[in-house]
Design an enzyme around this catalytic site. Structure first.
Site, PDB file in Angstrom:
ATOM      1  N   GLU A 267     -12.135 -25.713  39.151  1.00 38.41           N
ATOM      2  CA  GLU A 267     -11.587 -26.571  40.219  1.00 38.41           C
ATOM      3  C   GLU A 267     -11.663 -28.058  39.858  1.00 38.41           C
ATOM      4  O   GLU A 267     -12.636 -28.731  40.177  1.00 38.41           O
ATOM      5  CB  GLU A 267     -12.329 -26.341  41.552  1.00 38.41           C
ATOM      6  CG  GLU A 267     -11.748 -27.179  42.682  1.00 38.41           C
ATOM      7  CD  GLU A 267     -12.497 -27.058  44.005  1.00 38.41           C
ATOM      8  OE1 GLU A 267     -11.976 -27.540  45.021  1.00 38.41           O
ATOM      9  OE2 GLU A 267     -13.605 -26.489  44.023  1.00 38.41           O
TER      10      GLU A 267
ATOM     11  N   LYS B 146      -8.345 -23.601  40.776  1.00 35.69           N
ATOM     12  CA  LYS B 146      -8.265 -24.092  42.158  1.00 35.69           C
ATOM     13  C   LYS B 146      -7.866 -25.557  42.084  1.00 35.69           C
ATOM     14  O   LYS B 146      -8.621 -26.384  41.556  1.00 35.69           O
ATOM     15  CB  LYS B 146      -9.603 -23.918  42.891  1.00 35.69           C
ATOM     16  CG  LYS B 146      -9.550 -24.418  44.337  1.00 35.69           C
ATOM     17  CD  LYS B 146     -10.733 -23.954  45.175  1.00 35.69           C
ATOM     18  CE  LYS B 146     -10.665 -24.552  46.573  1.00 35.69           C
ATOM     19  NZ  LYS B 146     -11.655 -23.983  47.501  1.00 35.69           N
TER      20      LYS B 146
END
Length: 296
Positions: A175, A212
């Site tokens: 992420e 992400k």
């Protein structure tokens, strides 16, 4: 790795619930839920209250495996129980794939980014995650400015940790968040995409990751990453957008699904009756599912 869970994460229809607020963000999450700081006097009480909140979420009939593919947990949550089972087992038995947040927060800003702080006990944490039947992990960095070196550093650090996580049989969610208010957001995302592609191309065939990302300014920018053979799924964060705004932007991006935290829980309150709570959660789940599955 659980093949059935991998199949669900790769091809299932739905989204991932992010329930991983940690120590730093817990007071804020509780406040939004309607629990003020004067209602607990130490960390233990605070974490118990937040676990009660998460238990209420995951045991609700609105938290349905037909719409929710997975859930990201905070380490404390992994070690606690829901209805007599460890949280990961409770979720898996319900048909929701469990993930664990493994980062220790962000370092100070440098070169326009915040790298992750060192994760000294990563090995032990991963061993415990495997023991607790966790499927994958999540770790977050933060990109604030257009700085090629900074972005490169973020991606390199993420893949370095990702390989250790893969070696334990888990699927890492990488992420590298791009701040939604960054001045050169679209340009940052072009650089990030190129760096992520380099990192993905360097993986072996059996090294699988998830990404992400912040919803891109340019719709479908990340389609190429979503189609990469080493990528199980690309999920997006709500990143400070309201739920309606995040859903609207997500609908313009084919193949991307949500992994929302605040946007999922924003209408939930401690004072709600069970019926009110289930309805508020159900409405949020339905709208986020719709944006993840039914594209423009």
């Amino acid at each position: 790795m659980n093949k059935e869970q991998l199949e669900k994460m790769t091809n299932g229809k739905g989204f991932i619930a992010a329930l991983d607020q940690s120590g730093g963000s817990t007071p804020k999450a509780l406040k939004e839920y309607g629990v003020n700081e004067d209602e607990y006097s130490n960390d233990d009480e605070m974490f118990q209250l937040v676990h009660d909140m998460r238990t209420r979420v995951v045991t609700s009939p609105s938290f349905s495996p037909d719409k929710i593919l997975g859930a990201i947990l905070f380490e404390q949550t992994m070690d606690r129980e829901v209805e007599g089972k460890y949280t990961g087992d409770y979720l898996a038995d319900k048909g929701v794939v469990p993930f664990l947040k493994v980062d220790k927060g962000l370092a100070e800003q440098q070169n326009g980014v915040q790298l992750m702080k060192p994760i000294d006990d990563l090995d032990d944490t991963l061993d415990r995650a495997v023991e607790r039947h966790i499927f994958g992990t999540k770790m977050r960095s933060n990109i604030l400015e257009l700085n090629e070196q900074g972005i490169k550093d973020v991606v390199e650090q993420q893949f370095e940790f990702a390989k250790k996580i893969i070696a334990k049989g888990l699927v890492p969610i990488i992420e590298p968040e791009v701040n939604i208010n960054a001045k050169d957001k679209a340009e940052i995302e072009e650089v990030l995409k190129a760096e992520l592609k380099k990192g993905l191309d360097a993986l072996n065939d059996d090294q699988l990751v998830m990404l992400k990302l912040t919803i891109p300014t340019k719709a479908n920018l990340y389609k190429e990453l979503a189609d990469h053979p080493n990528v199980v799924r690309v999920v997006v964060l709500s990143g400070g957008y309201s739920r309606d705004e995040a859903n609207k932007l997500l609908k313009d991006n084919d193949e991307l699904i949500a992994s929302f935290s605040r946007a999922l829980a924003s209408d939930l309150r401690a004072s709600q009756s069970q019926e009110e709570f289930d309805k508020a959660l159900g409405d949020a789940v339905d709208s986020i599912y719709d944006a993840s599955v039914n594209k423009n």
